[in-house]
Design a protein around this motif. Structure first.
Motif, PDB file in Angstrom:
ATOM      1  N   ALA A 128       0.826  -1.212   0.000  1.00 39.86           N
ATOM      2  CA  ALA A 128       0.000   0.000   0.000  1.00 39.86           C
ATOM      3  C   ALA A 128       0.856   1.256   0.000  1.00 39.86           C
ATOM      4  O   ALA A 128       1.872   1.341   0.689  1.00 39.86           O
ATOM      5  CB  ALA A 128      -0.920  -0.005   1.212  1.00 39.86           C
ATOM      6  N   LYS A 129       0.402   2.239  -0.770  1.00 33.31           N
ATOM      7  CA  LYS A 129       1.125   3.508  -0.867  1.00 33.31           C
ATOM      8  C   LYS A 129       0.297   4.706  -0.373  1.00 33.31           C
ATOM      9  O   LYS A 129       0.850   5.690   0.104  1.00 33.31           O
ATOM     10  CB  LYS A 129       1.506   3.772  -2.327  1.00 33.31           C
ATOM     11  CG  LYS A 129       2.454   2.739  -2.923  1.00 33.31           C
ATOM     12  CD  LYS A 129       3.829   2.799  -2.284  1.00 33.31           C
ATOM     13  CE  LYS A 129       4.830   1.888  -3.005  1.00 33.31           C
ATOM     14  NZ  LYS A 129       4.492   0.453  -2.853  1.00 33.31           N
ATOM     15  N   GLU A 130      -1.026   4.624  -0.471  1.00 37.17           N
ATOM     16  CA  GLU A 130      -1.875   5.772  -0.141  1.00 37.17           C
ATOM     17  C   GLU A 130      -2.886   5.480   0.968  1.00 37.17           C
ATOM     18  O   GLU A 130      -2.926   6.187   1.963  1.00 37.17           O
ATOM     19  CB  GLU A 130      -2.623   6.237  -1.394  1.00 37.17           C
ATOM     20  CG  GLU A 130      -1.702   6.711  -2.515  1.00 37.17           C
ATOM     21  CD  GLU A 130      -2.465   7.044  -3.771  1.00 37.17           C
ATOM     22  OE1 GLU A 130      -3.714   6.947  -3.757  1.00 37.17           O
ATOM     23  OE2 GLU A 130      -1.825   7.405  -4.775  1.00 37.17           O
ATOM     24  N   HIS A 131      -3.716   4.455   0.800  1.00 34.42           N
ATOM     25  CA  HIS A 131      -4.711   4.182   1.835  1.00 34.42           C
ATOM     26  C   HIS A 131      -5.055   2.699   1.896  1.00 34.42           C
ATOM     27  O   HIS A 131      -4.907   1.967   0.910  1.00 34.42           O
ATOM     28  CB  HIS A 131      -5.989   5.007   1.608  1.00 34.42           C
ATOM     29  CG  HIS A 131      -6.750   4.626   0.368  1.00 34.42           C
ATOM     30  ND1 HIS A 131      -6.589   5.272  -0.827  1.00 34.42           N
ATOM     31  CD2 HIS A 131      -7.693   3.671   0.153  1.00 34.42           C
ATOM     32  CE1 HIS A 131      -7.392   4.747  -1.737  1.00 34.42           C
ATOM     33  NE2 HIS A 131      -8.080   3.769  -1.171  1.00 34.42           N
ATOM     34  N   ILE A 132      -5.485   2.285   3.079  1.00 30.50           N
ATOM     35  CA  ILE A 132      -5.989   0.935   3.330  1.00 30.50           C
ATOM     36  C   ILE A 132      -7.347   1.084   4.011  1.00 30.50           C
ATOM     37  O   ILE A 132      -7.452   1.730   5.062  1.00 30.50           O
ATOM     38  CB  ILE A 132      -5.043   0.137   4.249  1.00 30.50           C
ATOM     39  CG1 ILE A 132      -3.700  -0.115   3.563  1.00 30.50           C
ATOM     40  CG2 ILE A 132      -5.684  -1.183   4.659  1.00 30.50           C
ATOM     41  CD1 ILE A 132      -2.653  -0.718   4.487  1.00 30.50           C
ATOM     42  N   HIS A 133      -8.368   0.515   3.406  1.00 30.84           N
ATOM     43  CA  HIS A 133      -9.713   0.538   3.967  1.00 30.84           C
ATOM     44  C   HIS A 133     -10.149  -0.894   4.277  1.00 30.84           C
ATOM     45  O   HIS A 133     -10.111  -1.755   3.394  1.00 30.84           O
ATOM     46  CB  HIS A 133     -10.705   1.176   2.987  1.00 30.84           C
ATOM     47  CG  HIS A 133     -10.477   2.640   2.786  1.00 30.84           C
ATOM     48  ND1 HIS A 133     -10.972   3.343   1.707  1.00 30.84           N
ATOM     49  CD2 HIS A 133      -9.797   3.553   3.541  1.00 30.84           C
ATOM     50  CE1 HIS A 133     -10.620   4.610   1.800  1.00 30.84           C
ATOM     51  NE2 HIS A 133      -9.908   4.760   2.909  1.00 30.84           N
ATOM     52  N   LEU A 134     -10.561  -1.144   5.501  1.00 27.48           N
ATOM     53  CA  LEU A 134     -11.040  -2.467   5.900  1.00 27.48           C
ATOM     54  C   LEU A 134     -12.379  -2.344   6.609  1.00 27.48           C
ATOM     55  O   LEU A 134     -12.567  -1.444   7.432  1.00 27.48           O
ATOM     56  CB  LEU A 134     -10.072  -3.167   6.863  1.00 27.48           C
ATOM     57  CG  LEU A 134      -8.634  -3.421   6.457  1.00 27.48           C
ATOM     58  CD1 LEU A 134      -7.756  -2.260   6.889  1.00 27.48           C
ATOM     59  CD2 LEU A 134      -8.138  -4.720   7.110  1.00 27.48           C
ATOM     60  N   VAL A 214      -9.854  -2.591   0.704  1.00 27.75           N
ATOM     61  CA  VAL A 214      -9.467  -1.852  -0.498  1.00 27.75           C
ATOM     62  C   VAL A 214      -8.107  -1.206  -0.248  1.00 27.75           C
ATOM     63  O   VAL A 214      -7.906  -0.536   0.764  1.00 27.75           O
ATOM     64  CB  VAL A 214     -10.490  -0.772  -0.879  1.00 27.75           C
ATOM     65  CG1 VAL A 214     -10.005   0.018  -2.089  1.00 27.75           C
ATOM     66  CG2 VAL A 214     -11.853  -1.397  -1.188  1.00 27.75           C
ATOM     67  N   VAL A 215      -7.191  -1.417  -1.180  1.00 22.74           N
ATOM     68  CA  VAL A 215      -5.842  -0.853  -1.084  1.00 22.74           C
ATOM     69  C   VAL A 215      -5.624   0.088  -2.262  1.00 22.74           C
ATOM     70  O   VAL A 215      -5.667  -0.341  -3.426  1.00 22.74           O
ATOM     71  CB  VAL A 215      -4.777  -1.973  -1.094  1.00 22.74           C
ATOM     72  CG1 VAL A 215      -3.388  -1.369  -1.045  1.00 22.74           C
ATOM     73  CG2 VAL A 215      -4.986  -2.923   0.079  1.00 22.74           C
ATOM     74  N   ASP A 216      -5.448   1.366  -1.952  1.00 21.59           N
ATOM     75  CA  ASP A 216      -5.100   2.381  -2.964  1.00 21.59           C
ATOM     76  C   ASP A 216      -6.104   2.469  -4.112  1.00 21.59           C
ATOM     77  O   ASP A 216      -5.749   2.912  -5.216  1.00 21.59           O
ATOM     78  CB  ASP A 216      -3.701   2.109  -3.534  1.00 21.59           C
ATOM     79  CG  ASP A 216      -2.609   2.244  -2.490  1.00 21.59           C
ATOM     80  OD1 ASP A 216      -2.876   2.844  -1.424  1.00 21.59           O
ATOM     81  OD2 ASP A 216      -1.495   1.751  -2.730  1.00 21.59           O
TER      82      ASP A 216
END
Length: 468
Positions: A128-134, A214-216
Protein backbone atom coordinates in the motif's frame (compact mmCIF):
# COMPACT_ATOMS: atom_id res chain seq x y z
CA UNK A 1 -56.08 6.08 38.73
CA UNK A 2 -52.55 4.88 37.95
CA UNK A 3 -53.89 1.70 36.37
CA UNK A 4 -56.23 3.69 34.13
CA UNK A 5 -53.35 5.95 33.06
CA UNK A 6 -51.19 2.92 32.20
CA UNK A 7 -54.03 1.37 30.18
CA UNK A 8 -54.64 4.61 28.27
CA UNK A 9 -50.93 5.01 27.48
CA UNK A 10 -50.78 1.37 26.40
CA UNK A 11 -53.76 1.83 24.06
CA UNK A 12 -52.28 5.01 22.56
CA UNK A 13 -48.93 3.28 21.89
CA UNK A 14 -50.71 0.24 20.45
CA UNK A 15 -52.82 2.39 18.13
CA UNK A 16 -49.77 4.33 16.94
CA UNK A 17 -48.07 1.04 16.09
CA UNK A 18 -51.18 -0.19 14.31
CA UNK A 19 -51.24 2.97 12.19
CA UNK A 20 -47.53 2.53 11.43
CA UNK A 21 -48.12 -1.09 10.38
CA UNK A 22 -51.04 -0.17 8.14
CA UNK A 23 -49.08 2.64 6.50
CA UNK A 24 -45.74 0.86 6.17
CA UNK A 25 -46.46 -2.87 6.27
CA UNK A 26 -45.13 -4.92 3.36
CA UNK A 27 -47.01 -8.24 3.38
CA UNK A 28 -50.54 -8.65 4.79
CA UNK A 29 -49.60 -11.89 6.57
CA UNK A 30 -46.63 -10.23 8.28
CA UNK A 31 -48.71 -7.17 9.21
CA UNK A 32 -51.43 -9.38 10.70
CA UNK A 33 -48.85 -11.33 12.70
CA UNK A 34 -47.44 -8.17 14.26
CA UNK A 35 -50.92 -6.86 15.04
CA UNK A 36 -51.69 -10.08 16.92
CA UNK A 37 -48.36 -9.88 18.79
CA UNK A 38 -48.95 -6.28 19.86
CA UNK A 39 -52.42 -6.97 21.23
CA UNK A 40 -51.80 -10.42 22.77
CA UNK A 41 -48.31 -9.99 24.31
CA UNK A 42 -48.35 -7.01 26.68
CA UNK A 43 -45.14 -4.95 26.50
CA UNK A 44 -43.27 -7.83 24.86
CA UNK A 45 -45.18 -7.34 21.64
CA UNK A 46 -44.09 -3.68 21.54
CA UNK A 47 -40.45 -4.52 22.15
CA UNK A 48 -40.41 -7.27 19.54
CA UNK A 49 -41.97 -4.95 16.99
CA UNK A 50 -39.43 -2.20 17.71
CA UNK A 51 -36.54 -4.65 17.29
CA UNK A 52 -37.78 -6.82 14.43
CA UNK A 53 -40.96 -5.52 12.90
CA UNK A 54 -40.42 -2.05 11.47
CA UNK A 55 -40.20 -1.64 7.71
CA UNK A 56 -36.69 -0.27 7.27
CA UNK A 57 -37.21 0.37 3.57
CA UNK A 58 -39.59 3.17 4.59
CA UNK A 59 -38.20 4.02 8.03
CA UNK A 60 -34.54 4.08 7.03
CA UNK A 61 -31.60 3.94 9.42
CA UNK A 62 -29.42 5.87 6.97
CA UNK A 63 -31.22 7.54 4.06
CA UNK A 64 -29.53 8.57 0.82
CA UNK A 65 -26.86 5.87 1.03
CA UNK A 66 -26.67 5.40 -2.75
CA UNK A 67 -25.68 9.04 -3.26
CA UNK A 68 -22.08 7.84 -3.00
CA UNK A 69 -22.48 6.07 -6.36
CA UNK A 70 -23.95 8.96 -8.34
CA UNK A 71 -20.94 10.53 -10.02
CA UNK A 72 -18.37 7.80 -10.69
CA UNK A 73 -17.72 7.76 -14.45
CA UNK A 74 -17.45 4.63 -16.57
CA UNK A 75 -16.98 3.94 -20.26
CA UNK A 76 -18.69 0.59 -20.67
CA UNK A 77 -20.78 -0.31 -23.74
CA UNK A 78 -22.97 -3.29 -22.97
CA UNK A 79 -23.72 -4.20 -26.59
CA UNK A 80 -20.02 -4.82 -27.24
CA UNK A 81 -19.84 -7.79 -24.85
CA UNK A 82 -21.46 -11.06 -26.01
CA UNK A 83 -20.96 -12.57 -22.53
CA UNK A 84 -23.79 -10.34 -21.27
CA UNK A 85 -26.35 -11.27 -23.94
CA UNK A 86 -28.20 -13.69 -21.65
CA UNK A 87 -27.98 -11.46 -18.58
CA UNK A 88 -29.18 -8.08 -19.76
CA UNK A 89 -32.00 -7.99 -17.22
CA UNK A 90 -29.69 -8.80 -14.32
CA UNK A 91 -27.20 -6.14 -15.45
CA UNK A 92 -29.90 -3.50 -15.71
CA UNK A 93 -31.49 -4.58 -12.42
CA UNK A 94 -28.23 -4.07 -10.52
CA UNK A 95 -27.45 -0.77 -12.22
CA UNK A 96 -31.00 0.50 -11.72
CA UNK A 97 -31.22 -0.35 -8.03
CA UNK A 98 -27.67 0.03 -6.71
CA UNK A 99 -26.29 2.45 -9.34
CA UNK A 100 -23.34 0.13 -9.92
CA UNK A 101 -22.80 -0.50 -13.65
CA UNK A 102 -20.82 -3.26 -15.30
CA UNK A 103 -17.08 -2.63 -15.36
CA UNK A 104 -14.96 -4.48 -17.88
CA UNK A 105 -11.29 -3.80 -17.04
CA UNK A 106 -10.82 -6.20 -14.14
CA UNK A 107 -8.65 -9.11 -13.15
CA UNK A 108 -10.15 -11.56 -10.65
CA UNK A 109 -8.31 -14.13 -8.54
CA UNK A 110 -10.35 -16.79 -6.74
CA UNK A 111 -9.06 -17.44 -3.22
CA UNK A 112 -9.93 -20.67 -1.44
CA UNK A 113 -9.85 -20.90 2.36
CA UNK A 114 -8.00 -18.81 4.92
CA UNK A 115 -4.32 -19.50 4.27
CA UNK A 116 -4.36 -18.50 0.58
CA UNK A 117 -6.67 -15.57 1.23
CA UNK A 118 -4.65 -13.97 4.02
CA UNK A 119 -1.34 -14.49 2.21
CA UNK A 120 -2.78 -12.50 -0.70
CA UNK A 121 -4.27 -9.86 1.61
CA UNK A 122 -1.03 -9.34 3.55
CA UNK A 123 0.94 -8.97 0.30
CA UNK A 124 -1.47 -6.27 -0.95
CA UNK A 125 -1.38 -4.43 2.38
CA UNK A 126 2.42 -4.44 2.47
CA UNK A 127 2.45 -2.79 -0.98
CA UNK A 128 0.00 0.00 0.00
CA UNK A 129 1.13 3.51 -0.87
CA UNK A 130 -1.87 5.77 -0.14
CA UNK A 131 -4.71 4.18 1.84
CA UNK A 132 -5.99 0.93 3.33
CA UNK A 133 -9.71 0.54 3.97
CA UNK A 134 -11.04 -2.47 5.90
CA UNK A 135 -14.50 -3.39 7.11
CA UNK A 136 -15.53 -6.67 8.68
CA UNK A 137 -18.53 -8.21 10.37
CA UNK A 138 -16.30 -10.37 12.57
CA UNK A 139 -12.91 -9.03 13.66
CA UNK A 140 -11.42 -11.06 16.50
CA UNK A 141 -8.25 -10.90 18.59
CA UNK A 142 -5.64 -13.46 17.62
CA UNK A 143 -2.74 -14.18 15.31
CA UNK A 144 -4.38 -12.55 12.28
CA UNK A 145 -5.30 -9.43 14.22
CA UNK A 146 -1.74 -9.17 15.55
CA UNK A 147 -0.28 -9.55 12.06
CA UNK A 148 -2.57 -6.77 10.79
CA UNK A 149 -1.54 -4.55 13.69
CA UNK A 150 2.12 -4.96 12.75
CA UNK A 151 1.44 -4.17 9.09
CA UNK A 152 -0.68 -1.14 9.99
CA UNK A 153 2.06 0.24 12.22
CA UNK A 154 4.58 0.07 9.38
CA UNK A 155 2.21 1.56 6.81
CA UNK A 156 1.11 4.45 9.04
CA UNK A 157 4.78 5.37 9.47
CA UNK A 158 4.95 5.48 5.65
CA UNK A 159 2.05 7.99 5.64
CA UNK A 160 -0.54 5.46 4.45
CA UNK A 161 -4.03 6.32 5.73
CA UNK A 162 -5.55 3.25 7.47
CA UNK A 163 -9.27 3.10 8.28
CA UNK A 164 -10.97 0.17 10.00
CA UNK A 165 -14.75 -0.27 10.31
CA UNK A 166 -16.14 -3.18 12.33
CA UNK A 167 -19.66 -4.28 13.24
CA UNK A 168 -20.72 -3.62 16.82
CA UNK A 169 -22.33 -7.04 17.33
CA UNK A 170 -20.34 -9.33 15.04
CA UNK A 171 -17.07 -8.06 16.55
CA UNK A 172 -18.32 -7.80 20.13
CA UNK A 173 -15.38 -9.89 21.40
CA UNK A 174 -12.75 -7.53 19.94
CA UNK A 175 -10.84 -6.30 22.99
CA UNK A 176 -10.59 -2.67 24.02
CA UNK A 177 -6.89 -3.25 24.50
CA UNK A 178 -6.46 -4.11 20.82
CA UNK A 179 -8.57 -1.12 19.76
CA UNK A 180 -6.40 1.18 21.90
CA UNK A 181 -3.28 -0.21 20.20
CA UNK A 182 -4.78 0.55 16.78
CA UNK A 183 -5.63 4.10 17.77
CA UNK A 184 -2.24 4.62 19.38
CA UNK A 185 -0.38 3.81 16.15
CA UNK A 186 -2.64 6.13 14.13
CA UNK A 187 -5.32 3.85 12.67
CA UNK A 188 -8.78 5.42 12.41
CA UNK A 189 -11.23 2.97 13.98
CA UNK A 190 -15.03 3.21 13.87
CA UNK A 191 -17.73 0.85 15.11
CA UNK A 192 -20.83 0.32 12.94
CA UNK A 193 -24.11 0.57 14.90
CA UNK A 194 -22.61 0.03 18.36
CA UNK A 195 -24.67 -1.71 21.01
CA UNK A 196 -25.88 1.29 23.00
CA UNK A 197 -28.72 1.72 25.45
CA UNK A 198 -31.49 3.82 23.96
CA UNK A 199 -30.81 2.77 20.38
CA UNK A 200 -30.29 -0.96 20.50
CA UNK A 201 -34.01 -1.71 20.02
CA UNK A 202 -34.00 0.06 16.66
CA UNK A 203 -30.59 -1.10 15.42
CA UNK A 204 -29.85 -4.50 17.02
CA UNK A 205 -31.43 -6.44 14.14
CA UNK A 206 -29.56 -4.62 11.36
CA UNK A 207 -25.93 -5.62 11.08
CA UNK A 208 -23.09 -4.83 8.69
CA UNK A 209 -22.18 -8.27 7.35
CA UNK A 210 -19.74 -6.99 4.70
CA UNK A 211 -16.11 -8.10 4.42
CA UNK A 212 -14.16 -5.59 2.37
CA UNK A 213 -10.53 -4.54 1.97
CA UNK A 214 -9.47 -1.85 -0.50
CA UNK A 215 -5.84 -0.85 -1.08
CA UNK A 216 -5.10 2.38 -2.96
CA UNK A 217 -8.37 2.09 -4.92
CA UNK A 218 -6.73 -0.51 -7.17
CA UNK A 219 -6.86 -3.82 -5.26
CA UNK A 220 -9.93 -5.05 -3.44
CA UNK A 221 -11.00 -8.14 -1.53
CA UNK A 222 -14.47 -9.40 -0.67
CA UNK A 223 -16.16 -12.72 0.06
CA UNK A 224 -17.11 -14.81 3.06
CA UNK A 225 -13.90 -14.78 5.12
CA UNK A 226 -13.75 -12.78 8.36
CA UNK A 227 -10.75 -11.81 10.49
CA UNK A 228 -10.71 -14.88 12.73
CA UNK A 229 -8.04 -17.44 13.54
CA UNK A 230 -10.55 -20.26 12.97
CA UNK A 231 -9.79 -19.82 9.27
CA UNK A 232 -6.22 -20.91 10.00
CA UNK A 233 -6.56 -23.28 12.95
CA UNK A 234 -10.14 -24.49 12.64
CA UNK A 235 -12.70 -24.65 15.41
CA UNK A 236 -12.54 -27.31 18.17
CA UNK A 237 -16.31 -27.86 18.04
CA UNK A 238 -16.98 -27.92 14.27
CA UNK A 239 -13.59 -28.46 12.61
CA UNK A 240 -12.15 -26.66 9.58
CA UNK A 241 -13.66 -23.53 8.10
CA UNK A 242 -13.85 -23.55 4.30
CA UNK A 243 -14.67 -20.36 2.41
CA UNK A 244 -14.35 -18.48 -0.89
CA UNK A 245 -12.95 -14.99 -1.33
CA UNK A 246 -12.06 -12.76 -4.28
CA UNK A 247 -9.09 -10.58 -5.08
CA UNK A 248 -10.21 -7.85 -7.49
CA UNK A 249 -7.88 -5.65 -9.50
CA UNK A 250 -9.25 -3.00 -11.84
CA UNK A 251 -11.99 -0.44 -12.13
CA UNK A 252 -14.57 -2.43 -10.11
CA UNK A 253 -12.44 -1.70 -7.03
CA UNK A 254 -13.68 1.90 -7.16
CA UNK A 255 -17.21 0.69 -6.53
CA UNK A 256 -16.08 -1.59 -3.72
CA UNK A 257 -14.32 1.43 -2.22
CA UNK A 258 -17.50 3.46 -2.53
CA UNK A 259 -19.29 0.84 -0.43
CA UNK A 260 -16.68 1.26 2.30
CA UNK A 261 -16.70 5.06 2.07
CA UNK A 262 -20.49 5.11 2.31
CA UNK A 263 -20.50 2.88 5.40
CA UNK A 264 -17.65 4.89 6.91
CA UNK A 265 -19.67 8.07 6.60
CA UNK A 266 -22.81 6.44 8.01
CA UNK A 267 -20.91 5.21 11.07
CA UNK A 268 -18.51 8.12 11.68
CA UNK A 269 -20.13 11.12 9.95
CA UNK A 270 -16.70 11.72 8.40
CA UNK A 271 -16.50 12.22 4.66
CA UNK A 272 -13.66 10.77 2.62
CA UNK A 273 -12.67 12.68 -0.50
CA UNK A 274 -12.96 9.89 -3.06
CA UNK A 275 -12.56 12.32 -5.97
CA UNK A 276 -8.81 12.18 -5.36
CA UNK A 277 -8.71 8.40 -5.94
CA UNK A 278 -7.63 7.24 -9.37
CA UNK A 279 -9.78 4.63 -11.15
CA UNK A 280 -7.27 1.93 -12.06
CA UNK A 281 -7.99 -0.32 -15.05
CA UNK A 282 -6.29 -3.55 -15.99
CA UNK A 283 -4.20 -3.21 -19.18
CA UNK A 284 -6.64 -5.16 -21.34
CA UNK A 285 -10.37 -5.80 -21.29
CA UNK A 286 -10.78 -8.89 -19.14
CA UNK A 287 -13.46 -9.82 -16.61
CA UNK A 288 -16.82 -8.07 -16.72
CA UNK A 289 -18.40 -7.70 -13.30
CA UNK A 290 -20.67 -5.66 -11.04
CA UNK A 291 -20.45 -4.90 -7.34
CA UNK A 292 -23.82 -5.30 -5.59
CA UNK A 293 -24.21 -3.53 -2.24
CA UNK A 294 -27.48 -4.12 -0.40
CA UNK A 295 -28.89 -2.84 2.87
CA UNK A 296 -32.17 -2.40 4.78
CA UNK A 297 -32.06 1.26 3.69
CA UNK A 298 -32.54 0.40 0.01
CA UNK A 299 -35.93 1.06 -1.58
CA UNK A 300 -35.96 -2.54 -2.82
CA UNK A 301 -34.45 -5.81 -1.49
CA UNK A 302 -31.60 -5.66 -4.01
CA UNK A 303 -29.74 -8.85 -3.06
CA UNK A 304 -32.93 -10.90 -3.04
CA UNK A 305 -33.83 -9.54 -6.47
CA UNK A 306 -30.37 -10.33 -7.87
CA UNK A 307 -30.43 -13.90 -6.57
CA UNK A 308 -33.99 -14.24 -7.88
CA UNK A 309 -32.90 -12.98 -11.30
CA UNK A 310 -29.96 -15.41 -11.53
CA UNK A 311 -32.13 -18.35 -10.47
CA UNK A 312 -34.88 -17.52 -12.95
CA UNK A 313 -32.36 -16.98 -15.75
CA UNK A 314 -30.78 -20.44 -15.39
CA UNK A 315 -31.33 -22.68 -18.41
CA UNK A 316 -28.96 -25.63 -17.94
CA UNK A 317 -27.67 -25.67 -14.38
CA UNK A 318 -27.71 -23.73 -11.14
CA UNK A 319 -25.17 -24.61 -8.45
CA UNK A 320 -25.33 -22.96 -5.02
CA UNK A 321 -22.89 -23.21 -2.13
CA UNK A 322 -24.20 -21.52 1.00
CA UNK A 323 -24.15 -22.43 4.69
CA UNK A 324 -27.49 -20.83 5.54
CA UNK A 325 -30.12 -21.56 2.90
CA UNK A 326 -33.36 -20.57 4.60
CA UNK A 327 -35.39 -19.31 1.62
CA UNK A 328 -38.38 -17.03 1.72
CA UNK A 329 -41.39 -17.89 -0.44
CA UNK A 330 -40.09 -16.13 -3.56
CA UNK A 331 -36.65 -17.76 -3.49
CA UNK A 332 -38.08 -21.21 -2.65
CA UNK A 333 -40.59 -21.00 -5.47
CA UNK A 334 -37.96 -19.87 -7.97
CA UNK A 335 -35.66 -22.77 -7.01
CA UNK A 336 -38.49 -25.28 -7.30
CA UNK A 337 -39.65 -23.81 -10.61
CA UNK A 338 -36.16 -24.02 -12.06
CA UNK A 339 -35.74 -27.68 -11.03
CA UNK A 340 -39.22 -28.67 -12.25
CA UNK A 341 -38.42 -26.97 -15.57
CA UNK A 342 -35.46 -29.26 -16.18
CA UNK A 343 -32.62 -27.12 -14.77
CA UNK A 344 -29.99 -29.09 -12.86
CA UNK A 345 -30.30 -27.43 -9.44
CA UNK A 346 -27.83 -28.47 -6.76
CA UNK A 347 -27.39 -27.12 -3.23
CA UNK A 348 -24.12 -27.67 -1.34
CA UNK A 349 -24.18 -27.13 2.42
CA UNK A 350 -22.35 -28.28 5.52
CA UNK A 351 -23.59 -31.39 7.30
CA UNK A 352 -23.78 -29.15 10.36
CA UNK A 353 -23.10 -25.48 11.10
CA UNK A 354 -21.95 -23.55 14.14
CA UNK A 355 -25.58 -22.97 15.22
CA UNK A 356 -27.87 -25.94 15.97
CA UNK A 357 -31.09 -23.93 15.58
CA UNK A 358 -29.96 -22.91 12.10
CA UNK A 359 -29.20 -26.55 11.25
CA UNK A 360 -32.75 -27.57 12.06
CA UNK A 361 -34.21 -24.62 10.21
CA UNK A 362 -32.11 -25.32 7.09
CA UNK A 363 -33.22 -28.97 7.10
CA UNK A 364 -36.87 -27.97 7.40
CA UNK A 365 -36.85 -27.14 3.66
CA UNK A 366 -35.21 -30.36 2.44
CA UNK A 367 -38.57 -32.04 1.81
CA UNK A 368 -39.63 -29.24 -0.55
CA UNK A 369 -36.30 -29.32 -2.40
CA UNK A 370 -36.30 -33.07 -2.92
CA UNK A 371 -39.92 -33.16 -4.10
CA UNK A 372 -39.03 -30.67 -6.82
CA UNK A 373 -35.98 -32.66 -7.92
CA UNK A 374 -33.35 -30.39 -6.33
CA UNK A 375 -30.19 -32.30 -5.38
CA UNK A 376 -28.76 -31.70 -1.92
CA UNK A 377 -25.12 -32.29 -0.98
CA UNK A 378 -23.99 -32.25 2.66
CA UNK A 379 -20.30 -31.47 3.10
CA UNK A 380 -18.84 -33.49 6.01
CA UNK A 381 -15.46 -31.83 6.65
CA UNK A 382 -16.09 -28.87 8.97
CA UNK A 383 -17.98 -25.70 8.04
CA UNK A 384 -18.53 -24.77 4.40
CA UNK A 385 -19.01 -21.02 4.72
CA UNK A 386 -18.82 -19.92 1.04
CA UNK A 387 -21.62 -17.86 -0.52
CA UNK A 388 -21.40 -18.82 -4.20
CA UNK A 389 -24.00 -19.12 -6.97
CA UNK A 390 -23.04 -20.29 -10.50
CA UNK A 391 -25.22 -20.72 -13.58
CA UNK A 392 -24.69 -21.95 -17.15
CA UNK A 393 -20.95 -21.17 -17.27
CA UNK A 394 -21.81 -17.49 -17.85
CA UNK A 395 -22.68 -15.85 -14.52
CA UNK A 396 -21.59 -16.28 -10.92
CA UNK A 397 -22.07 -14.51 -7.61
CA UNK A 398 -19.44 -14.52 -4.86
CA UNK A 399 -19.81 -12.41 -1.74
CA UNK A 400 -21.11 -12.06 1.77
CA UNK A 401 -24.87 -12.65 1.44
CA UNK A 402 -26.50 -15.85 2.64
CA UNK A 403 -29.81 -17.12 1.27
CA UNK A 404 -31.79 -16.24 4.36
CA UNK A 405 -34.05 -13.44 5.50
CA UNK A 406 -31.30 -11.75 7.51
CA UNK A 407 -28.97 -11.34 4.53
CA UNK A 408 -31.71 -10.56 2.01
CA UNK A 409 -33.68 -8.09 4.11
CA UNK A 410 -31.83 -6.91 7.22
CA UNK A 411 -28.05 -6.92 6.78
CA UNK A 412 -25.63 -4.68 4.94
CA UNK A 413 -24.11 -7.03 2.35
CA UNK A 414 -21.85 -6.93 -0.72
CA UNK A 415 -21.56 -9.43 -3.58
CA UNK A 416 -19.56 -9.48 -6.79
CA UNK A 417 -21.42 -10.63 -9.90
CA UNK A 418 -19.02 -12.13 -12.43
CA UNK A 419 -19.83 -12.42 -16.14
CA UNK A 420 -16.96 -14.70 -17.07
CA UNK A 421 -17.10 -18.22 -18.58
CA UNK A 422 -13.53 -18.87 -17.39
CA UNK A 423 -14.24 -18.00 -13.75
CA UNK A 424 -17.60 -19.78 -13.83
CA UNK A 425 -15.92 -22.98 -15.01
CA UNK A 426 -13.28 -22.63 -12.28
CA UNK A 427 -15.97 -22.17 -9.62
CA UNK A 428 -17.99 -25.03 -11.13
CA UNK A 429 -15.01 -27.41 -10.98
CA UNK A 430 -14.46 -26.45 -7.33
CA UNK A 431 -18.16 -27.01 -6.60
CA UNK A 432 -18.21 -30.46 -8.22
CA UNK A 433 -15.04 -31.47 -6.37
CA UNK A 434 -16.67 -30.56 -3.04
CA UNK A 435 -19.82 -32.42 -4.07
CA UNK A 436 -17.74 -35.55 -4.73
CA UNK A 437 -16.68 -35.47 -1.06
CA UNK A 438 -20.22 -34.93 0.20
CA UNK A 439 -23.27 -37.00 1.06
CA UNK A 440 -25.91 -36.73 -1.68
CA UNK A 441 -29.64 -36.56 -0.90
CA UNK A 442 -31.93 -37.21 -3.87
CA UNK A 443 -34.63 -39.60 -2.66
CA UNK A 444 -37.59 -37.74 -1.17
CA UNK A 445 -39.30 -40.91 0.08
CA UNK A 446 -36.22 -42.04 2.00
CA UNK A 447 -35.70 -38.63 3.58
CA UNK A 448 -39.39 -38.30 4.50
CA UNK A 449 -39.13 -41.49 6.60
CA UNK A 450 -36.85 -39.80 9.15
CA UNK A 451 -38.08 -39.88 12.79
CA UNK A 452 -41.16 -37.79 13.55
CA UNK A 453 -39.24 -36.09 16.37
CA UNK A 454 -36.85 -34.67 13.78
CA UNK A 455 -39.78 -33.41 11.73
CA UNK A 456 -41.28 -31.75 14.81
CA UNK A 457 -38.01 -30.02 15.71
CA UNK A 458 -37.53 -28.87 12.09
CA UNK A 459 -41.09 -27.54 11.93
CA UNK A 460 -40.60 -25.65 15.18
CA UNK A 461 -37.28 -24.21 13.99
CA UNK A 462 -38.92 -23.15 10.72
CA UNK A 463 -41.13 -20.77 12.68
CA UNK A 464 -37.93 -18.87 13.54
CA UNK A 465 -36.80 -18.57 9.92
CA UNK A 466 -37.82 -14.88 9.55
CA UNK A 467 -35.42 -14.05 12.40
CA UNK A 468 -32.44 -16.11 11.19
Amino acid sequence: MLLITVIVVYIIIALSMVISLLLNGVRPSKTLGWLLAIFTIPVGGFLLYLMLGRNRRKNKLFPLQNDFFEDLPYDFKQKDLPVLENHTKTVELIQGTSKCPVTNHNEITLLKDGKNTFESIFKALEDAKEHIHLQYYIFEDGLLAQKLLEIFERKVKENVQVRLLYDGIGSYSLSKRYLRKLQKIGVEVVQFLPFRFGRFLSSLNYRNHRKIIVVDNKIGFTGGINISDKYLKGDPSVGKWHDTHLKIEGEAVSYLNRVFISDWFLASKKKVDFTSFNVVKTPEESTSMQIVPSSPDDDFPIMEQVYFSIINGAKKYLYITNPYIIPNHAILQSLETAALSGVDVRLLMSSSTDMKLVDWCVRAYFDSYLKAGIKIYLYPDGILHSKVMISDDTIASVGTANLDNRSLQQNYEANAILYSPLLCKELKADFLMDCSKSKKLTDHLTFSNRPWVNKLIEGSAKLMSPLL
